[in-house]
Design a protein around this motif. Sequence first.
Motif, short mmCIF file in Angstrom:
data_model
loop_
_atom_site.label_atom_id
_atom_site.label_comp_id
_atom_site.label_asym_id
_atom_site.label_seq_id
_atom_site.Cartn_x
_atom_site.Cartn_y
_atom_site.Cartn_z
N HIS A 1 12.65 5.53 13.44
CA HIS A 1 12.33 5.95 14.80
C HIS A 1 12.85 7.35 15.08
O HIS A 1 13.88 7.77 14.54
CB HIS A 1 12.93 4.98 15.81
N SER B 1 11.00 7.20 20.61
CA SER B 1 11.25 5.80 20.95
C SER B 1 12.31 5.75 22.04
O SER B 1 13.33 6.43 21.93
CB SER B 1 11.73 5.02 19.72
N ASP C 1 7.56 5.02 15.55
CA ASP C 1 8.08 4.86 16.91
C ASP C 1 7.38 3.70 17.61
O ASP C 1 6.29 3.26 17.22
CB ASP C 1 7.89 6.16 17.69
N HIS C 2 8.00 3.22 18.68
CA HIS C 2 7.47 2.08 19.41
C HIS C 2 6.17 2.42 20.14
O HIS C 2 6.15 3.27 21.03
CB HIS C 2 8.51 1.58 20.42
#
Length: 240
Positions: free
Chosen positions: A10, A14, A42-43
Amino acid sequence: MRLAFDLHMHSCLSPCGGEENTPADLAAMCALAGLQVVALTDHNTVGNCPGFCSAARRNGLLALPGMELCTREEVHVVCLFPDLDSAFAFDKYVRGKLLPIPNDPETFGPQTLMDDRDGVLGEETAFLAGAADIGVYDAAALASAYGGVAFPAHIDRPSFSLLGNLGFWDWGMGFPLAEVSLRCPPELSERPDLKGVRLIQNCDAHYLSQVPDAHQYLEVPEVTPGAVLEWLRLGGRDKR
């Protein structure tokens, strides 16, 4: 070719990622750690993948653009793609499945977009910490439709994981393999429902200090995103 890899990391985009996890610094840390194939995930976004992939090339690494998708069941799934165009097309689809609310930086953390030289491009305002309206049974086929590969993240953890949230592995989901954390208990692989499932270890680094030294390897005929994705499609096995 035998290459050291880690495919789940990440950046500062994120909301739970460290502010020091800039695309440039993360790529440099991966190189120092002896990794050769890496991915930024990343989210629910691929927004920092251009900067990371560029910085990775500068450091002699092969980088795949990716995303850690949070499904409707709050299962985290790593989705990797062959190029930025495919990744951003997938990102556009996922964006339409997120909750239409803004991020609260004070609660969830900032979401900073950056280039490959640590230049700040802006702040992502969409709420990336939530779940997308995409089912876990649809995730693998969806990633494949955009030329990518998907696998469930850190299945050994009690939360945001396939086993933690659903309680079972089902080949019908379409995943070719699964990810476990670096501290996964060895007895997990003895579960009957995981028989035949290749387990790879990724660091899921949210801070630079969490990037590990080279710890596992893949065998591919050439150093390309396509070769890495094919290795994953084959369940982490060499093509014979």
